[in-house]
Design a protein around this motif. Structure first.
Motif, short mmCIF file in Angstrom:
data_model
loop_
_atom_site.label_atom_id
_atom_site.label_comp_id
_atom_site.label_asym_id
_atom_site.label_seq_id
_atom_site.Cartn_x
_atom_site.Cartn_y
_atom_site.Cartn_z
N ASN A 19 0.75 -1.08 -0.04
CA ASN A 19 0.13 -0.07 -0.10
C ASN A 19 1.00 1.33 0.03
OD1 ASN A 19 -2.92 0.40 -0.22
ND2 ASN A 19 -2.61 1.88 1.57
N LYS A 20 1.79 1.34 -1.11
CA LYS A 20 2.64 2.59 -0.98
C LYS A 20 2.64 3.26 -2.36
CE LYS A 20 6.12 0.88 2.25
NZ LYS A 20 7.70 0.40 2.43
N VAL A 21 2.91 4.58 -2.40
CA VAL A 21 2.99 5.08 -3.62
C VAL A 21 4.55 5.57 -3.49
CG1 VAL A 21 2.35 7.26 -4.88
CG2 VAL A 21 0.63 6.10 -3.59
N TRP A 22 5.31 5.48 -4.65
CA TRP A 22 6.57 5.80 -4.71
C TRP A 22 6.67 7.06 -5.84
CZ3 TRP A 22 10.25 2.57 -2.31
CH2 TRP A 22 9.71 1.51 -1.62
N ALA A 23 8.15 7.70 -5.64
CA ALA A 23 8.29 8.72 -6.46
C ALA A 23 9.65 8.40 -7.09
CB ALA A 23 8.15 10.04 -5.79
N TYR A 24 10.02 8.20 -8.24
CA TYR A 24 11.36 8.17 -8.70
C TYR A 24 11.78 9.49 -9.42
CZ TYR A 24 15.36 7.03 -11.95
OH TYR A 24 16.46 6.95 -12.50
N ASP A 25 12.74 10.08 -8.99
CA ASP A 25 13.37 11.31 -9.48
C ASP A 25 14.34 10.86 -10.67
OD1 ASP A 25 14.78 13.66 -10.30
OD2 ASP A 25 14.14 14.50 -8.23
N ALA A 26 13.99 11.20 -11.92
CA ALA A 26 14.88 10.66 -13.27
C ALA A 26 15.78 11.36 -13.17
CB ALA A 26 13.90 10.80 -14.30
N GLU A 27 15.95 12.94 -12.81
CA GLU A 27 17.21 13.73 -13.04
C GLU A 27 18.36 13.45 -12.08
OE1 GLU A 27 19.76 15.91 -14.74
OE2 GLU A 27 17.66 15.48 -15.42
N ARG A 28 17.72 12.86 -10.64
CA ARG A 28 18.74 12.62 -9.54
C ARG A 28 19.02 11.13 -9.13
NH1 ARG A 28 15.99 17.01 -8.88
NH2 ARG A 28 17.03 19.08 -8.22
N SER A 29 18.14 10.38 -10.08
CA SER A 29 18.38 8.80 -9.64
C SER A 29 18.00 8.43 -8.18
CB SER A 29 19.52 8.21 -10.26
OG SER A 29 19.59 8.34 -11.45
N THR A 30 16.55 9.21 -7.81
CA THR A 30 16.55 8.96 -6.27
C THR A 30 15.25 8.45 -6.12
OG1 THR A 30 15.80 11.13 -6.09
CG2 THR A 30 18.24 10.60 -5.31
N LEU A 31 14.81 7.49 -5.21
CA LEU A 31 13.64 6.98 -4.91
C LEU A 31 13.06 7.43 -3.57
CD1 LEU A 31 11.45 4.93 -6.39
CD2 LEU A 31 12.61 3.32 -4.95
N GLU A 32 11.83 7.74 -3.56
CA GLU A 32 11.11 8.23 -2.30
C GLU A 32 9.47 7.63 -2.08
OE1 GLU A 32 12.28 10.29 -0.29
OE2 GLU A 32 13.89 11.52 -1.12
N VAL A 33 9.41 7.35 -0.92
CA VAL A 33 7.73 7.05 -0.61
C VAL A 33 7.48 8.00 -0.41
CG1 VAL A 33 6.53 5.49 0.81
CG2 VAL A 33 8.77 4.78 0.19
N ILE A 34 6.09 8.30 -0.95
CA ILE A 34 5.29 9.62 -0.77
C ILE A 34 3.94 9.22 0.03
CG2 ILE A 34 6.31 10.73 -2.40
CD1 ILE A 34 3.92 10.61 -4.06
N TYR A 35 3.59 7.92 0.13
CA TYR A 35 2.33 7.48 0.86
C TYR A 35 2.66 6.05 1.40
CZ TYR A 35 -2.35 6.27 2.19
OH TYR A 35 -3.43 6.25 2.79
N ASP A 36 2.46 5.92 2.52
CA ASP A 36 2.56 4.97 3.28
C ASP A 36 1.65 4.74 4.36
OD1 ASP A 36 3.78 2.28 4.23
OD2 ASP A 36 5.76 3.13 4.84
N ARG A 37 0.52 4.62 4.20
CA ARG A 37 -0.47 4.56 5.15
C ARG A 37 -1.53 3.51 4.72
NH1 ARG A 37 -0.86 8.85 9.13
NH2 ARG A 37 0.83 10.56 8.64
#
Length: 384
Positions: free
Chosen positions: A271-289
């Motif tokens: 039940n997560k929403v992720w965000a991959y920043d293509a310019e910085r090659s980073t991965l974040e979780v923006i929803y985890d509830r």
């Protein structure tokens, strides 16, 4: 003009732009999304009581059913188990395409709307394929329909119905779910619906031609990630997700949506929403509830920077994740408790939202009671 979404220190760049470019544009949101009651502070206010369609909507919004499984619409009998979808411009009107998530005869169909909102035509754009789940639109106005089966394929389809669909085998043979184009880096991102699925990107040899290219898999366990080439994307005996030892695995990849330098994707298993920043090659979780958004699935967005995330099950809602990091229900569908919401997509002018209840009120797994809806109203426009 769209501006790059910044995921550094929780900052967010406001996004603007034309929605007609489809799934390869709009939306943006920063990490650490939080929930809020659907009151006056929410972008659209509280939900009203359900209307005759069973939809609870904010003030100023209305709905209609534009197609139902097994019933004829503009001469076409609408397909079972409607799933992933997208909209395309068409002169003074537009087209909504929808997959069919059933075995053997899945495929996809299209509804052609006139400027007055009436369905002018309905037709098949893909037939004889297997469990077509989600997919994604391309900047050159084709529809990528993905098979969610073992060694599934991606088919490139013509939403206008003039050219035959073609398999794009270089994009890998695995349990495909969704696709999202990144026109800035000229790649296509792909999700995989397995408990240990992967997140992929496909770089075509020539942008705009998906016949040949390089398939890579996301690797790395922290925030900083990298890509590794998949040695044999169409291998018969070795699963794609197991070919690269360093591959990062995700619990049930689902919807996928690109905007402003960021690819957003959902994983239903956790039940997560992720965000991959293509310019910085980073991965974040923006929803985890697990409230208010449960069973995260298909995802789309608007020029205002709002993400619209559909539920598979839960209480049958589409929730909004705003640029202010609020998570609130936008709509709720009553009487369809054994179904799932699929295929959210906005019309080119951003005033109409299309989606389906895959199994309708009956809840039959084969989707024999699928409903495809249109919601019209004052959706937020781009800022700036």
């Amino acid at each position: 003009m769209l501006r790059r979404t910044l995921l550094r220190n929780g900052a967010l760049a406001a996004l603007a732009g034309s929605l007609w470019r489809g799934s390869c544009e709009p939306a943006g949101v920063s990490p650490a999304a939080r929930t809020t009651p659907a009151g006056p502070q929410a972008p659209y206010g509280p939900l009203r009581p359900p209307n005759t369609d069973g939809l609870a909507l904010p003030e100023g919004f209305s709905s209609r059913v534009v197609a139902r499984t097994g019933r004829k619409v503009a001469g076409l009998r609408w397909h079972p188990a409607p799933d992933g979808g997208a909209c395309f411009p068409d002169g003074d009107g537009w087209i909504y395409v929808s997959n069919s998530e059933v075995p053997v005869v899945g495929g996809a169909s299209a509804l052609r709307f006139g400027a007055d909102g009436r369905v002018r035509e309905a037709y098949r754009i893909l037939s004889g394929t297997d469990v077509n789940c989600a997919g994604g639109a391309t900047p050159w106005r084709t529809w990528l329909s993905c098979e969610e089966v073992e060694r599934g394929r991606v088919f490139e389809c013509d939403p206008y119905g003039t050219r035959s669909a073609r398999p794009r085998l270089a994009m890998g043979r695995f349990k495909h779910e969704a696709a999202a184009c990144d026109p800035e880096h000229e790649v296509v991102y792909l999700t995989e619906d397995e408990p240990d699925g992967c997140f992929y990107r496909f770089t075509p040899t020539d942008w705009g031609d998906l016949t040949e290219g390089r398939l890579e898999v996301l690797c790395g366990e922290g925030r900083e990630v990298r890509w590794r080439k998949v040695p044999q994307p169409a291998a018969l005996h070795q699963q794609t997700r197991h070919q690269v030892e360093q591959a990062r695995h995700f619990n049930g990849g689902e919807g996928c949506y690109f905007s402003g330098g960021v690819c957003y994707f959902t994983t239903k298993g956790d039940n997560k929403v992720w965000a991959y920043d293509a310019e910085r090659s980073t991965l974040e979780v923006i929803y985890d509830r697990h409230s208010p958004l449960t069973g995260v699935d298909n995802i789309t967005g608007t020029p205002a920077g709002d993400l619209f995330v559909a539920e598979d099950g839960g209480n049958m809602e589409i929730n909004v994740i705003t640029p202010e990091r609020l998570v609130v229900p936008f709509l709720r569908l009553d009487g369809h408790g054994r179904s799932e919401i699929t295929g959210p997509a906005f019309s080119p002018d951003g005033t109409r939202l299309y989606f389906s209840s895959q199994r309708g009120r009956s809840g039959v797994r084969e989707g024999t009671d699928g409903h495809t809806f249109e919601v019209t109203g004052p959706f937020r426009a781009a800022s700036g």
